[in-house]
Design an enzyme around this catalytic site. Structure first.
Site, PDB file in Angstrom:
ATOM      1  CG  HIS A   1      -5.271   9.330  66.584  1.00  0.00           C
ATOM      2  ND1 HIS A   1      -6.379   9.039  65.817  1.00  0.00           N
ATOM      3  CD2 HIS A   1      -5.684  10.245  67.483  1.00  0.00           C
ATOM      4  CE1 HIS A   1      -7.405   9.778  66.235  1.00  0.00           C
ATOM      5  NE2 HIS A   1      -7.016  10.508  67.251  1.00  0.00           N
TER       6      HIS A   1
ATOM      7  NE  ARG B   1     -11.167  18.290  72.283  1.00  0.00           N
ATOM      8  CZ  ARG B   1     -11.392  17.089  71.755  1.00  0.00           C
ATOM      9  NH1 ARG B   1     -11.169  16.002  72.471  1.00  0.00           N
ATOM     10  NH2 ARG B   1     -11.834  16.974  70.522  1.00  0.00           N
TER      11      ARG B   1
ATOM     12  CD  GLU C   1      -7.258   8.670  70.429  1.00  0.00           C
ATOM     13  OE1 GLU C   1      -6.743   9.749  70.757  1.00  0.00           O
ATOM     14  OE2 GLU C   1      -8.418   8.595  69.969  1.00  0.00           O
TER      15      GLU C   1
ATOM     16  CG  ASP D   1     -13.870  11.895  71.086  1.00  0.00           C
ATOM     17  OD1 ASP D   1     -12.805  11.412  71.509  1.00  0.00           O
ATOM     18  OD2 ASP D   1     -13.927  12.901  70.337  1.00  0.00           O
TER      19      ASP D   1
ATOM     20  CG  HIS E   1      -4.674  14.714  69.204  1.00  0.00           C
ATOM     21  ND1 HIS E   1      -4.740  13.999  70.385  1.00  0.00           N
ATOM     22  CD2 HIS E   1      -5.741  14.287  68.448  1.00  0.00           C
ATOM     23  CE1 HIS E   1      -5.785  13.167  70.336  1.00  0.00           C
ATOM     24  NE2 HIS E   1      -6.417  13.336  69.191  1.00  0.00           N
TER      25      HIS E   1
ATOM     26  CD  GLN F   1     -10.544  10.434  74.383  1.00  0.00           C
ATOM     27  OE1 GLN F   1     -10.089  10.529  75.536  1.00  0.00           O
ATOM     28  NE2 GLN F   1     -11.499  11.230  73.950  1.00  0.00           N
TER      29      GLN F   1
HETATM   30  C1  GLA Z   1      -9.308  12.273  69.510  1.00  0.00           C
HETATM   31  C2  GLA Z   1     -10.208  13.342  70.001  1.00  0.00           C
HETATM   32  C3  GLA Z   1     -11.317  13.455  69.046  1.00  0.00           C
HETATM   33  C4  GLA Z   1     -10.823  13.758  67.673  1.00  0.00           C
HETATM   34  C5  GLA Z   1      -9.916  12.723  67.223  1.00  0.00           C
HETATM   35  C6  GLA Z   1      -9.324  13.080  65.879  1.00  0.00           C
HETATM   36  O1  GLA Z   1      -9.876  11.054  69.665  1.00  0.00           O
HETATM   37  O2  GLA Z   1     -10.678  13.135  71.293  1.00  0.00           O
HETATM   38  O3  GLA Z   1     -12.198  14.429  69.461  1.00  0.00           O
HETATM   39  O4  GLA Z   1     -10.123  14.954  67.692  1.00  0.00           O
HETATM   40  O5  GLA Z   1      -8.900  12.533  68.180  1.00  0.00           O
HETATM   41  O6  GLA Z   1     -10.268  13.535  64.982  1.00  0.00           O
END
Ligand code: GLA
Length: 323
Positions: free
Chosen positions: A151, A52, A289, A223, A77, A261
């Site tokens: 991803h 983000r 990620e 997350d 993303h 992530q």
């Molecule tokens: C990343 C984001 C999540 C979500 C996934 C895809 O991990 O941090 O919040 O958006 O991608 O769904």
């Protein structure tokens, strides 16, 4: 492994278990149409900036750039048409290191609001010792920001075999970046000690995921971005180990990225049937990620994701599979 040049998506990755039986350990779809409507980024390459960017804007060298807002008021993303929706050029190769595919993509100046033509190259190499290496490279003709990632959702028991809550995870990090209610980092680094975010010793993902920790509530589970403990500059560091005790399969993740992530697949909702009719409910796959910290373009204290003309963005992540 099979890969499509749409989004550089890893469509399948088959791995033997201790009994030699192959299982496809990544979530995916059978049909291109499902990838076209997929909101989960299954298996895709992510760019120009993974994760983000607050308010869909950032300032670089005194200039403000407005990005596409595709996650409430924020940019996620790479925007509405991120690299996961791009058509990449692909060339298969074989060399001493293994076999793979080199993908290239030009993101043009102004795409999704970013400055500069960005020429990207991502190389997937699969080697005989069961390693998948991902080499990312990018150059720009104007100052810009860049952070590329992959991803894939892993389920080492095999995609479609239920939740990943029994998988044991180790993350080589003493701290993580807490977020606000919009999942934007507050800018602080929090120690993982004494929290459900402490994965310094292998721990089952399900052991603490539903604890009443405010950060878990904000992410609906894990997350978050972990701050990788690193002793040397560029060399790959082991950032994570994932093991599925039931199937005996495991995976180490090595990378030079500053952050990772760990996303426990909380937003998966089974709305799109997976490969071979499999169902993908919440937490049926997990992502690791490797990335720059989220919202780094707006966070001067975070490692800088700026990329200037004449520089080369380079990052490498290796997934080392064992059974
Ligand atoms: C990343 C984001 C999540 C979500 C996934 C895809 O991990 O941090 O919040 O958006 O991608 O769904």
């Amino acid at each position: 492994m099979s890969v499509t040049n749409y989004g550089g998506i890893i469509v399948s990755l088959k791995l033997p278990g201790p009994d030699g039986r192959l299982a496809d350990v990544v979530l995916g779809y059978d049909r291109l149409d499902d990838y076209l409507r997929d909101p989960f980024y299954l298996g895709a390459l992510i760019g120009r900036y993974a994760n983000r960017i607050a308010g869909g804007r950032f300032v670089l060298n005194g200039k403000t750039y407005a990005l596409a807002a595709n996650n409430g008021p924020n940019h996620l993303h790479g925007g509405v048409r991120g690299f996961n929706r791009g058509l990449w050029n692909a060339a298969a190769f074989e060399n001493a290191a293994g076999s793979g595919v080199a993908l290239t993509y030009r993101s043009s100046d102004g795409e999704e609001g970013y400055p500069g033509n960005l020429d990207c190259r991502v190389i997937y190499t699969l080697s005989d010792d069961n390693r998948l290496r991902v080499d990312y490279e990018a150059v720009s003709d104007r100052p810009t920001v860049c952070s590329l990632t992959q991803h894939s959702y892993f389920n080492l028991a095999g995609h479609g075999s239920g939740r990943i809550l029994d998988h044991e995870l180790m993350i080589n990090a003493d701290a993580f970046t807490p977020v606000n209610e919009q999942q934007i980092p507050t800018g602080e680094l929090h120690s993982v000690a004494g929290t459900p975010f402490d994965f310094r010793r292998p721990t089952a993902i399900g052991a603490r995921v539903d604890q009443a920790h405010p950060q878990l509530q904000l992410g609906r589970g894990y997350d978050h971005n972990w701050v990788i403990r690193r002793h040397s500059g560029d060399a790959l560091t082991q950032i994570a180990t994932l093991r599925d005790p039931a199937s005996g399969r495991s995976m180490e993740v090595w990378s030079d990225a500053p952050g990772v992530q760990f996303y426990s697949g909380n937003f998966l909702d089974g709305s799109i049937p997976g490969k071979e009719g499999a169902a993908y409910p919440a937490r049926s796959g997990l992502c690791l990620e490797t990335q720059h910290f989220p919202d780094s373009p707006n966070q001067p204290a975070f490692p800088s994701p700026a990329l200037n003309p004449g520089e080369v963005y380079r990052s490498t992540t290796e997934y080392r599979f064992r059974s």
